[in-house]
Design an enzyme around this catalytic site. Structure first.
Site, mmCIF file in Angstrom:
data_model
loop_
_atom_site.group_PDB
_atom_site.id
_atom_site.type_symbol
_atom_site.label_atom_id
_atom_site.label_comp_id
_atom_site.label_asym_id
_atom_site.label_seq_id
_atom_site.Cartn_x
_atom_site.Cartn_y
_atom_site.Cartn_z
ATOM 1 C CG HIS A 111 -1.852 -1.096 1.384
ATOM 2 N ND1 HIS A 111 -1.830 -1.995 2.420
ATOM 3 C CD2 HIS A 111 -2.909 -1.471 0.604
ATOM 4 C CE1 HIS A 111 -2.803 -2.868 2.282
ATOM 5 N NE2 HIS A 111 -3.477 -2.585 1.182
ATOM 6 C CB SER A 148 -4.387 -7.233 4.310
ATOM 7 O OG SER A 148 -4.095 -5.965 3.756
HETATM 8 P P1 AMP Z 1 -6.217 -3.951 -0.717
HETATM 9 O O1 AMP Z 1 -6.160 -3.169 0.560
HETATM 10 O O2 AMP Z 1 -5.668 -5.326 -0.601
HETATM 11 O O3 AMP Z 1 -7.590 -3.883 -1.359
HETATM 12 O O4 AMP Z 1 -5.242 -3.226 -1.737
HETATM 13 C C1 AMP Z 1 -5.327 -1.845 -1.991
HETATM 14 C C2 AMP Z 1 -4.402 -1.463 -3.137
HETATM 15 O O5 AMP Z 1 -3.063 -1.866 -2.807
HETATM 16 C C3 AMP Z 1 -4.745 -2.183 -4.442
HETATM 17 O O6 AMP Z 1 -4.518 -1.287 -5.521
HETATM 18 C C4 AMP Z 1 -3.759 -3.320 -4.474
HETATM 19 O O7 AMP Z 1 -3.472 -3.783 -5.765
HETATM 20 C C5 AMP Z 1 -2.544 -2.662 -3.851
HETATM 21 N N1 AMP Z 1 -1.641 -3.691 -3.304
HETATM 22 C C6 AMP Z 1 -1.955 -4.692 -2.449
HETATM 23 N N2 AMP Z 1 -0.884 -5.485 -2.228
HETATM 24 C C7 AMP Z 1 0.128 -4.965 -2.981
HETATM 25 C C8 AMP Z 1 1.489 -5.337 -3.204
HETATM 26 N N3 AMP Z 1 2.041 -6.390 -2.608
HETATM 27 N N4 AMP Z 1 2.228 -4.584 -4.045
HETATM 28 C C9 AMP Z 1 1.680 -3.505 -4.669
HETATM 29 N N5 AMP Z 1 0.412 -3.105 -4.504
HETATM 30 C C10 AMP Z 1 -0.358 -3.816 -3.669
#
Ligand code: AMP
Length: 286
Positions: A37, A186
């Site tokens: 994030h 997460s």
């Molecule tokens: P989430 O909170 O999992 O819905 O993710 C929120 C944003 O963070 C989304 O755009 C995801 O693609 C990005 N994201 C989650 N994990 C990663 C990661 N390991 N590397 C890069 N971006 C991430």
């Protein structure tokens, strides 16, 4: 850093920023922040005067029996991490602020939502597209930052922005990984010690498959079969939802390299009760 709960307040703040010609970026998340994030925040800070982060565990993108209730939450910790990373505004609404009781409008990006996670999680991408469009309307930033880790989601958001003529530029950011290759998520918190130790097998197999293609293997079915066997053999893998090789833009399945298209290799596997996804892209040979 300001934490905002109401849509009205958010709209007022961004209207003020626009009036004073400040550029704005948005990073949408479900919280429980990690370095993945924060890489999006970093990119946003480089481009924009002010950065919004949304933190909302969106019930509409979880199916019945999925992990909505137990999804990890850490609002105070997240606020400290976000502030430290230079986020200017957090929008963290209650569910009722976002979904009024009489809400009956949804966004469906057909085609791209069909395969892979869309097939295994019916309704998931409808929930994602709907919340992202709502957040873009509440916070009409100049740029929005998404991770390649959720590749299908990114493709769907880009298509929605193009199809609906939204005035927001989607910036895609590379996947951030642990030292052993596991993509940050997460959900990694759910993994037992042994599951965590075995989880990098997904990325390892994606990389092997990429190498096979780069080395000239034309038979993608053979690559998929081999990868599937390797992953399924791991005793900590409860189930492999898919291991696919597709055109990276339209997500159509590829049996071989047709032209010079970018190729997506993507997988989703269950380690115990935890579903992990990952992918790798082979860029077009110029
Ligand atoms: P989430 O909170 O999992 O819905 O993710 C929120 C944003 O963070 C989304 O755009 C995801 O693609 C990005 N994201 C989650 N994990 C990663 C990661 N390991 N590397 C890069 N971006 C991430």
């Amino acid at each position: 850093m300001q934490i905002i709960r109401s849509i009205k307040k958010c709209k007022k703040i961004i209207a003020g920023l626009k009036k004073s010609s400040q550029t704005t970026g948005i990073v949408t998340t479900m919280g429980y922040l990690h370095k993945g994030h924060l890489s999006l925040v970093k990119a946003a800070k480089q481009d924009c005067d002010k950065v919004f982060m949304t933190i909302f565990v969106n019930p509409a993108q979880f199916g019945p029996g999925e992990d909505f209730k137990k999804y990890p939450r850490n609002p105070e910790g997240d606020a400290a991490i976000a502030e430290n990373a230079g986020v200017d505004y957090i929008f963290a609404p209650e569910t009722g602020e976002i979904y009024r009781k009489d809400s009956s409008t949804f966004v469906e990006v057909s085609g791209l939502s069909g395969p892979m996670c869309g097939r295994k999680r019916p309704g998931h991408f409808r929930g994602v597209a709907t919340i992202v469009l709502k957040l873009f309307n509440i916070i009409p930033a100049d740029r929005a930052y998404f991770g390649e880790k959720d590749y299908q989601q990114l493709a769907i958001i880009k298509k929605m922005v193009s199809d609906l003529d939204l005035d927001i530029k989607i910036i895609q950011c590379p996947t951030i990984r642990e030292k052993d290759g596991l993509a940050l998520s997460s959900r990694n918190k759910y993994l037992s010690k042994e599951e965590r130790k075995n989880a990098p097998i997904i990325y390892r197999t994606l990389k092997q498959s990429k190498k096979m293609i780069e080395d000239g293997e034309k038979d993608f079915k053979k690559i998929v079969m081999q990868a599937t066997r390797i992953i399924k053999q791991n005793p900590y893998v409860k189930k492999l939802d898919y291991f696919d090789i597709r055109n990276a833009e339209i997500l159509e399945e590829l049996n071989t390299r047709i032209g010079n298209e970018d190729i997506l290799i993507a997988a989703a596997a269950w380690f115990g009760e935890t579903r992990l996804i990952d992918n790798i892209v082979i860029k077009e040979k110029k």
